[in-house]
Design a protein around this motif. Structure first.
Motif, mmCIF file in Angstrom:
data_model
loop_
_atom_site.group_PDB
_atom_site.id
_atom_site.type_symbol
_atom_site.label_atom_id
_atom_site.label_comp_id
_atom_site.label_asym_id
_atom_site.label_seq_id
_atom_site.Cartn_x
_atom_site.Cartn_y
_atom_site.Cartn_z
ATOM 1 N N ARG A 187 0.416 -0.259 -3.142
ATOM 2 C CA ARG A 187 0.866 -1.454 -2.427
ATOM 3 C C ARG A 187 2.240 -1.911 -2.904
ATOM 4 N N GLU A 188 2.472 -1.829 -4.220
ATOM 5 C CA GLU A 188 3.778 -2.230 -4.760
ATOM 6 C C GLU A 188 4.885 -1.302 -4.279
ATOM 7 N N ALA A 189 4.512 -0.037 -3.966
ATOM 8 C CA ALA A 189 5.495 0.917 -3.445
ATOM 9 C C ALA A 189 5.610 0.849 -1.931
ATOM 10 N N GLY A 190 4.883 -0.061 -1.313
ATOM 11 C CA GLY A 190 4.946 -0.221 0.128
ATOM 12 C C GLY A 190 4.101 0.773 0.894
ATOM 13 N N LEU A 191 3.139 1.421 0.217
ATOM 14 C CA LEU A 191 2.276 2.399 0.857
ATOM 15 C C LEU A 191 0.917 1.775 1.130
#
Length: 232
Positions: free
Chosen positions: A68-72
């Motif tokens: 989630r932090e990587a935008g996935l």
């Protein structure tokens, strides 16, 4: 999280105090582990017949904290499944508690294991308390290896724990050969505590995953979960 909470060595239980020939359930969890913090689902199916029994489960894992932090935000970030068959043509004999056992474990990350062995099941008169022990030869397929190709499994289920109606304590312990930088064996146990809210289908509970040398991690890990379970 490997799950085999429906007892594949005997007859599975619902929230009701009777033995069922077949059972399916769906579980929804949130894992609070520090490097996890994700939602997972499990579907389990158990079916007993005159030749033994079959147990299947499928786990799906959704985006974790790092994803989630990587935008996935992939719909499913990984999957794991097991299919087990207990072969027992002699259920009505003195050796009825002993079964031949075959098992296949597979995952989306390429690690698979084929297991062959034997299983012994215990239970009380009304099957409200069940327990099994299995010892197997395991052959890694694809990713992984084991110089000691052995897997030990213990599975338990206790209905109406301490006389509390609707409270179920269940879980499993697996120990298996696993060549890795951290050792030659891995250990995983997942005790669960459930309370049946409606007397039949809807359960609320917790799962505590405790492991050693598991999932690419050195040493001991503890990952608590909260869950809901629907028994069909």
């Amino acid at each position: 999280m490997l799950k085999k909470i429906v007892l594949a060595s005997a007859l599975a239980m619902t929230c009701l105090p009777f033995v069922a020939k077949a059972q399916a359930d769906f579980q929804l969890y949130y894992d609070f582990g520090s490097d996890r913090q994700y939602v997972s689902t499990t579907f389990e199916l158990f079916k007993a017949d005159q030749y033994g029994d079959t147990f299947i489960f499928v786990d799906h894992y959704f985006s974790n904290k790092d994803n989630r932090e990587a935008g996935l935000y992939s719909a499913i970030n990984g999957s794991y499944f097991e299919i087990e068959r207990a072969i027992n043509f002699w259920q009505d004999t003195k050796l009825g508690a002993l079964s031949a056992h075959i098992e296949y474990d597979g995952s989306s990350w390429g690690a698979s294991i084929l297991c062959l062995g034997a299983k012994y099941a215990f239970h009380n008169a009304d099957f409200s308390n069940t327990f099994s022990l299995a010892l197997m030869y395991d052959q890694h397929i694809g990713v992984g290896s084991a110089k000691v190709p052995v897997k030990f499994s213990g599975v338990w289920g206790m209905q109406d724990l301490f006389g509390l109606k609707g409270v179920r304590f269940s879980g499993f312990l697996d120990i298996w050969g696993n060549d890795s930088p951290y050792g030659k064996f891995s250990i995983l146990t997942e005790p669960q505590l459930w309370y049946c809210l409606d007397g039949e289908h809807l359960n609320i509970g917790t799962e505590l995953e405790l492991s050693y040398n598991f999932a690419g991690r050195d040493g001991f890990m503890f990952n608590p979960c909260l869950g809901l379970k629907w028994v069909f």
